[in-house]
Design a protein around this motif. Structure first.
Motif, PDB file in Angstrom:
ATOM      1  N   ASP A  48      48.719  57.802  26.835  1.00 57.48           N
ATOM      2  CA  ASP A  48      49.787  58.627  26.271  1.00 57.48           C
ATOM      3  C   ASP A  48      50.993  57.809  25.841  1.00 57.48           C
ATOM      4  OD1 ASP A  48      48.490  61.119  26.518  1.00 57.48           O
ATOM      5  OD2 ASP A  48      48.965  61.176  28.651  1.00 57.48           O
ATOM      6  N   SER A  49      51.220  56.676  26.478  1.00 55.61           N
ATOM      7  CA  SER A  49      52.419  55.885  26.187  1.00 55.61           C
ATOM      8  C   SER A  49      52.216  54.875  25.074  1.00 55.61           C
ATOM      9  CB  SER A  49      52.884  55.152  27.455  1.00 55.61           C
ATOM     10  OG  SER A  49      51.854  54.306  27.949  1.00 55.61           O
ATOM     11  N   HIS A  50      50.960  54.654  24.634  1.00 58.77           N
ATOM     12  CA  HIS A  50      50.650  53.653  23.613  1.00 58.77           C
ATOM     13  C   HIS A  50      49.659  54.213  22.587  1.00 58.77           C
ATOM     14  CE1 HIS A  50      52.207  51.137  26.847  1.00 58.77           C
ATOM     15  NE2 HIS A  50      52.251  50.109  26.026  1.00 58.77           N
ATOM     16  N   HIS A  51      49.684  53.626  21.385  1.00 66.63           N
ATOM     17  CA  HIS A  51      48.591  53.810  20.438  1.00 66.63           C
ATOM     18  C   HIS A  51      47.500  52.830  20.871  1.00 66.63           C
ATOM     19  CE1 HIS A  51      50.400  56.460  17.444  1.00 66.63           C
ATOM     20  NE2 HIS A  51      51.515  55.764  17.540  1.00 66.63           N
ATOM     21  N   GLN A  52      46.483  53.325  21.536  1.00 66.60           N
ATOM     22  CA  GLN A  52      45.501  52.441  22.153  1.00 66.60           C
ATOM     23  C   GLN A  52      44.188  52.428  21.368  1.00 66.60           C
ATOM     24  OE1 GLN A  52      44.693  51.411  26.608  1.00 66.60           O
ATOM     25  NE2 GLN A  52      43.769  53.404  26.247  1.00 66.60           N
ATOM     26  N   HIS A  53      43.711  51.199  21.102  1.00 66.50           N
ATOM     27  CA  HIS A  53      42.431  51.004  20.434  1.00 66.50           C
ATOM     28  C   HIS A  53      41.527  50.194  21.359  1.00 66.50           C
ATOM     29  CE1 HIS A  53      44.267  52.358  16.662  1.00 66.50           C
ATOM     30  NE2 HIS A  53      45.285  51.586  16.981  1.00 66.50           N
ATOM     31  N   LEU A  54      40.308  50.673  21.542  1.00 69.48           N
ATOM     32  CA  LEU A  54      39.315  49.968  22.357  1.00 69.48           C
ATOM     33  C   LEU A  54      38.237  49.423  21.432  1.00 69.48           C
ATOM     34  CD1 LEU A  54      38.627  52.075  25.588  1.00 69.48           C
ATOM     35  CD2 LEU A  54      39.656  49.827  25.403  1.00 69.48           C
ATOM     36  N   LEU A  55      38.075  48.116  21.454  1.00 72.32           N
ATOM     37  CA  LEU A  55      37.145  47.442  20.553  1.00 72.32           C
ATOM     38  C   LEU A  55      35.900  47.007  21.314  1.00 72.32           C
ATOM     39  CD1 LEU A  55      36.965  46.299  17.592  1.00 72.32           C
ATOM     40  CD2 LEU A  55      37.809  44.142  18.545  1.00 72.32           C
ATOM     41  N   LEU A  56      34.750  47.512  20.886  1.00 74.39           N
ATOM     42  CA  LEU A  56      33.479  47.045  21.425  1.00 74.39           C
ATOM     43  C   LEU A  56      33.121  45.770  20.666  1.00 74.39           C
ATOM     44  CD1 LEU A  56      31.841  50.529  21.675  1.00 74.39           C
ATOM     45  CD2 LEU A  56      32.068  48.956  23.589  1.00 74.39           C
ATOM     46  N   ALA A  57      33.368  44.621  21.296  1.00 75.26           N
ATOM     47  CA  ALA A  57      33.319  43.326  20.600  1.00 75.26           C
ATOM     48  C   ALA A  57      31.894  42.777  20.535  1.00 75.26           C
ATOM     49  CB  ALA A  57      34.265  42.343  21.281  1.00 75.26           C
ATOM     50  N   ASP A  58      31.057  43.464  19.762  1.00 72.89           N
ATOM     51  CA  ASP A  58      29.658  43.052  19.669  1.00 72.89           C
ATOM     52  C   ASP A  58      29.499  41.765  18.862  1.00 72.89           C
ATOM     53  OD1 ASP A  58      30.458  44.531  17.399  1.00 72.89           O
ATOM     54  OD2 ASP A  58      28.413  45.127  16.941  1.00 72.89           O
ATOM     55  N   ALA A  59      30.315  41.573  17.835  1.00 74.36           N
ATOM     56  CA  ALA A  59      30.225  40.334  17.054  1.00 74.36           C
ATOM     57  C   ALA A  59      30.605  39.133  17.922  1.00 74.36           C
ATOM     58  CB  ALA A  59      31.135  40.410  15.829  1.00 74.36           C
ATOM     59  N   GLN A  60      31.622  39.297  18.751  1.00 70.37           N
ATOM     60  CA  GLN A  60      32.012  38.211  19.653  1.00 70.37           C
ATOM     61  C   GLN A  60      30.927  37.953  20.692  1.00 70.37           C
ATOM     62  OE1 GLN A  60      35.120  37.885  23.140  1.00 70.37           O
ATOM     63  NE2 GLN A  60      36.231  38.008  21.205  1.00 70.37           N
ATOM     64  N   ALA A  61      30.269  39.009  21.133  1.00 69.36           N
ATOM     65  CA  ALA A  61      29.197  38.848  22.120  1.00 69.36           C
ATOM     66  C   ALA A  61      28.055  38.007  21.573  1.00 69.36           C
ATOM     67  CB  ALA A  61      28.678  40.211  22.561  1.00 69.36           C
ATOM     68  N   LEU A  62      27.854  38.042  20.263  1.00 73.20           N
ATOM     69  CA  LEU A  62      26.760  37.279  19.661  1.00 73.20           C
ATOM     70  C   LEU A  62      27.048  35.782  19.608  1.00 73.20           C
ATOM     71  CD1 LEU A  62      25.747  39.674  16.757  1.00 73.20           C
ATOM     72  CD2 LEU A  62      24.450  39.194  18.843  1.00 73.20           C
ATOM     73  N   ASP A 102      27.444  33.821  21.950  1.00 74.03           N
ATOM     74  CA  ASP A 102      26.601  33.141  22.934  1.00 74.03           C
ATOM     75  C   ASP A 102      25.401  33.993  23.338  1.00 74.03           C
ATOM     76  OD1 ASP A 102      28.240  34.944  24.240  1.00 74.03           O
ATOM     77  OD2 ASP A 102      28.467  33.731  26.043  1.00 74.03           O
ATOM     78  N   ASN A 103      25.065  34.980  22.474  1.00 73.45           N
ATOM     79  CA  ASN A 103      23.878  35.802  22.708  1.00 73.45           C
ATOM     80  C   ASN A 103      23.084  35.998  21.417  1.00 73.45           C
ATOM     81  OD1 ASN A 103      23.928  37.140  25.631  1.00 73.45           O
ATOM     82  ND2 ASN A 103      26.041  37.064  24.895  1.00 73.45           N
ATOM     83  N   ALA A 104      23.139  34.991  20.526  1.00 72.71           N
ATOM     84  CA  ALA A 104      22.497  35.127  19.220  1.00 72.71           C
ATOM     85  C   ALA A 104      20.982  35.259  19.324  1.00 72.71           C
ATOM     86  CB  ALA A 104      22.866  33.934  18.330  1.00 72.71           C
ATOM     87  N   ASP A 105      20.433  34.867  20.460  1.00 75.22           N
ATOM     88  CA  ASP A 105      18.984  34.971  20.634  1.00 75.22           C
ATOM     89  C   ASP A 105      18.579  36.322  21.218  1.00 75.22           C
ATOM     90  OD1 ASP A 105      20.197  34.531  23.065  1.00 75.22           O
ATOM     91  OD2 ASP A 105      18.610  33.226  23.847  1.00 75.22           O
ATOM     92  N   ASN A 106      19.561  37.213  21.396  1.00 77.05           N
ATOM     93  CA  ASN A 106      19.241  38.508  22.009  1.00 77.05           C
ATOM     94  C   ASN A 106      20.106  39.607  21.399  1.00 77.05           C
ATOM     95  OD1 ASN A 106      18.324  40.537  23.670  1.00 77.05           O
ATOM     96  ND2 ASN A 106      18.594  39.380  25.573  1.00 77.05           N
ATOM     97  N   PHE A 107      19.900  39.843  20.103  1.00 73.06           N
ATOM     98  CA  PHE A 107      20.648  40.893  19.410  1.00 73.06           C
ATOM     99  C   PHE A 107      20.429  42.258  20.059  1.00 73.06           C
ATOM    100  CE2 PHE A 107      21.243  37.687  16.324  1.00 73.06           C
ATOM    101  CZ  PHE A 107      22.181  38.120  15.390  1.00 73.06           C
TER     102      PHE A 107
END
Length: 337
Positions: free
Chosen positions: A37-51, A53-58
């Motif tokens: 309520d006190s902030h404009h909050q955005h939650l980012l599911l960082a799937d590109a960043q996860a790749l 070190d996980n490029a072998d397991n998309f």
């Protein structure tokens, strides 16, 4: 981006590489619920960043997008007050990253303490995926695309915020105006929770986590495996609270602070067994996780509902991030139609 009520803009998120756990809860999830309520909050599911070190397991990353989003809703994130979006579906982030890479040197990236630590932890040595080395720049793109001024992080991530602000200052100098705001790190009261095995950090890769839908049996097993004071051999012996994993968890999750302080005093002077302390922690964790687990079970029955939330949030954020990209490109004099 319109921010007519002047609430601070906050960006936070997680790499979808597995279910979230109590380390995430105490480090960020609990505060995110309170900031809606006190902030404009955005939650980012960082799937590109996860790749990076996980490029072998998309498939692992793709599957866990839904799992992490379900965890968000189960702990109390309200999609009408917090926007949840998927990183890889926001093309403006990739363009901003490419632009920012021209303002950062390889040597600066290699000096980033967080990157150095994680390279060592993963055993990359000099065989570092380029995407992994450059992810502080991608993170800067994420933060600035939303013009976020507040970023909840653990202490180990503070160098990433510093590097983001370096990039902001360089871009603003190049443009000749303060187009992008600098951001501040928001630390929780307990930004790092040790694993139940006593290791420095609760981590999926170390297998020492308590997930947010843990069963009562799982909770009991984890608590029983926790280390206490190795010198507290008999009930009547004085015990040490500091560095005692069980008390660390009680500090994080026990809401009755007055009783907890009495418990600590009793343990320090002797006469209180480890089993009694563990029993209290087991009860505290069951009370916390039980309702989350039940909500999660219900949410998981309707994956289309979760997907609709992700699509709506991502569509909204696509417009926000594209607007920032257009402003940066225009300010830098980059050709675009």
């Amino acid at each position: 981006m319109s921010n007519q009520d002047n609430r601070p803009v906050i960006l936070t998120g997680d790499r979808p590489t597995g279910q979230l756990h109590l380390g995430h809860f105490v480090g960020s999830l609990r505060s995110r619920v309170g900031l809606q309520d006190s902030h404009h909050q955005h939650l980012l599911l960082a799937d590109a960043q996860a790749l990076t070190d996980n490029a072998d397991n998309f498939e692992k990353v793709r599957r866990n997008i839904l799992e992490v989003a379900t965890d968000y809703l189960a702990v109390g994130i309200d999609p009408t007050r917090t926007t949840i979006c998927v990183q890889s579906c926001l093309p403006a982030l990739n363009e901003l990253t490419m632009l920012y890479l021209n303002f950062v040197t390889v040597s600066r990236l290699e000096r980033n303490p967080t990157i150095k630590s994680e390279i060592q932890m993963r055993g990359f040595e000099r065989d570092i995926p380029a995407g992994f080395l450059c992810y502080p720049v991608a993170q800067a793109a994420d933060i600035t695309a939303f013009k976020a001024t507040v970023v909840p992080v653990g202490e180990d991530q503070i160098p990433m915020i510093e590097q983001t602000n370096e990039i902001v200052r360089r871009i603003n100098r190049q443009i000749g105006q303060d187009l992008l705001p600098e951001c501040k790190a928001l630390l929780s009261n307990m930004s790092r929770l040790p694993g139940f095995d006593g290791k420095a950090k609760m981590s999926k890769s170390l297998g020492n986590t308590i997930v947010l839908d843990a069963t009562d049996k799982d909770i009991k097993k984890a608590v029983n495996a926790m280390y206490t004071d190795p010198n507290h051999l008999r009930v009547e012996d004085p015990g040490q609270v500091e560095g005692n994993v069980v008390f660390t968890y009680l500090d994080a999750f026990d809401t009755n602070k007055e009783e907890l302080e009495e418990l600590k005093a009793h343990y320090r002077r002797g006469g209180l067994g480890d089993g009694t302390v563990k029993k209290r922690l087991e009860g505290v964790l069951k009370e916390l996780i039980g309702p989350i687990r039940e909500r999660r079970i219900e949410l998981a029955k309707d994956p289309d509902y979760i997907m609709d939330i992700l699509k709506a949030g991502t569509d909204k954020c696509r417009d926000i991030t594209q607007q920032t990209l257009d402003e940066v490109k225009s300010g830098l004099g980059v050709f675009h139609f």
